[in-house]
Design a protein around this motif. Structure first.
Motif, mmCIF file in Angstrom:
data_model
loop_
_atom_site.group_PDB
_atom_site.id
_atom_site.type_symbol
_atom_site.label_atom_id
_atom_site.label_comp_id
_atom_site.label_asym_id
_atom_site.label_seq_id
_atom_site.Cartn_x
_atom_site.Cartn_y
_atom_site.Cartn_z
ATOM 1 N N HIS B 104 30.649 -74.537 26.106
ATOM 2 C CA HIS B 104 30.187 -75.764 25.459
ATOM 3 C C HIS B 104 30.185 -75.608 23.941
ATOM 4 O O HIS B 104 30.532 -76.521 23.205
ATOM 5 N N LYS B 105 29.808 -74.417 23.505
ATOM 6 C CA LYS B 105 29.737 -74.175 22.064
ATOM 7 C C LYS B 105 31.128 -74.298 21.448
ATOM 8 O O LYS B 105 31.303 -74.921 20.398
ATOM 9 N N GLN B 106 32.092 -73.696 22.141
ATOM 10 C CA GLN B 106 33.459 -73.754 21.607
ATOM 11 C C GLN B 106 33.971 -75.185 21.573
ATOM 12 O O GLN B 106 34.634 -75.591 20.620
ATOM 13 N N LYS B 107 33.643 -75.946 22.609
ATOM 14 C CA LYS B 107 34.077 -77.340 22.644
ATOM 15 C C LYS B 107 33.468 -78.116 21.486
ATOM 16 O O LYS B 107 34.128 -78.943 20.847
ATOM 17 N N ILE B 108 32.194 -77.841 21.224
ATOM 18 C CA ILE B 108 31.519 -78.527 20.111
ATOM 19 C C ILE B 108 32.232 -78.217 18.802
ATOM 20 O O ILE B 108 32.501 -79.098 17.987
ATOM 21 N N GLU B 109 32.566 -76.939 18.620
ATOM 22 C CA GLU B 109 33.239 -76.548 17.380
ATOM 23 C C GLU B 109 34.584 -77.252 17.243
ATOM 24 O O GLU B 109 34.965 -77.713 16.161
ATOM 25 N N LYS B 110 35.292 -77.330 18.378
ATOM 26 C CA LYS B 110 36.599 -77.984 18.357
ATOM 27 C C LYS B 110 36.451 -79.464 17.988
ATOM 28 O O LYS B 110 37.182 -79.999 17.152
#
Lengths: 151, 125
Positions: B104-110
């Protein structure tokens, strides 16, 4: 008043953020460790306290009259029926009967065990403290360098 | 476009927060199990060095019930097995929650990057 804008490049910004995170973490670690130390200290005092009381339990005590506390402020008379054996709470709701000497031995062993744990925790405390100090110094350095250049 | 991304980001952020909450809960459970495991290991050690005819009592509610040493040993061993199993289960749960949270964190960053890009485009045009 003139507002001074400090431009930070992305790298420095990230570095500051990382260091702050590390600093916060080691502060948290330190707090946990210090409270563990306090708990161990309390346990240690209880163990040595029990040990010292047991050293006063002698066969001559048999049949002697004592006051048994019912509450913190109310007592009834009682007589010591057995001064040779005691029941020890060994944890997990188990109690074992031991004679006075092995009970003293039990508390000595436990006390040594707690001491070992305290030494371990102490080591971790020192490590966490050094880490905290180091990160703080690094942060300070960055602030001084970057801020003085830009002004 | 920007609104769409923002909506997506909000839902990702909510999932991230839920996973983080779950993670904290699991870590707490693990700590409790760890404490129980240490306690029971200490009790087992103590029972193991007891003489065979020693008296052992178990505290049930407010009363002490006498128990055979062998029975007590067995009970503690069983509890240790159970705790070990639980520890393993929680460890697996922790790592799976962790990886979900990171996802989820990576998706948020993207999404954040996408949002910035689309904003930059809007400024240009």
């Amino acid at each position: 008043m003139e507002e001074k804008k400090i431009q930070l490049d992305f790298q420095t910004y990230q570095e500051i953020e990382n260091l702050t995170a590390v600093k916060d973490q080691s502060e948290k670690d330190l707090k946990t460790l210090q409270s563990s130390m306090e708990y161990l200290d309390i346990a240690q005092k209880k163990l040595t306290g029990s040990q010292h009381v047991l050293e006063k339990v002698t066969p001559e005590m048999n049949g002697k009259e004592i006051l048994v506390p019912l509450t913190g402020s109310m007592y009834v008379y009682g007589k010591i029926a057995d001064s040779d054996n005691v029941l020890i709470d060994v944890g997990a709701a188990y109690y074992v009967q031991k004679d006075v000497n092995s009970a003293i031995d039990y508390f000595k062993r436990k006390s040594i065990f707690v001491n070992e744990q305290m030494m371990k925790v102490e080591k971790y405390i020192v490590t966490a403290e050094t880490k905290q100090r180091e990160t703080e110094m690094k942060l300070q350095e960055i602030f001084e360098n970057k801020l003085s250049v830009k002004q | 476009m920007a609104e769409e991304i923002q909506k997506q980001m909000q839902s990702e952020f909510d999932s991230f927060k839920a996973m983080q909450k779950e993670y904290v809960k699991l870590v707490l459970q693990r700590q409790q199990l760890d404490a129980q495991m240490n306690e029971n290991t200490a009790v087992k050690k103590e029972l193991d060095i007891m003489k065979d005819d020693a008296d052992v009592f178990k505290l049930i509610g407010p009363v002490l019930i006498k128990q055979e040493l062998d029975e007590a040993k067995q009970n503690v061993s069983k509890r240790l097995d159970y705790i070990n199993g639980e520890l393993k289960r929680i460890d697996d749960l922790i790592s799976s929650t962790e990886s979900k949270r990171e996802g989820h964190k990576q998706k948020i960053e993207k999404l954040q990057k996408q949002l910035q890009e689309s904003k930059a485009k809007m400024m240009m045009s």
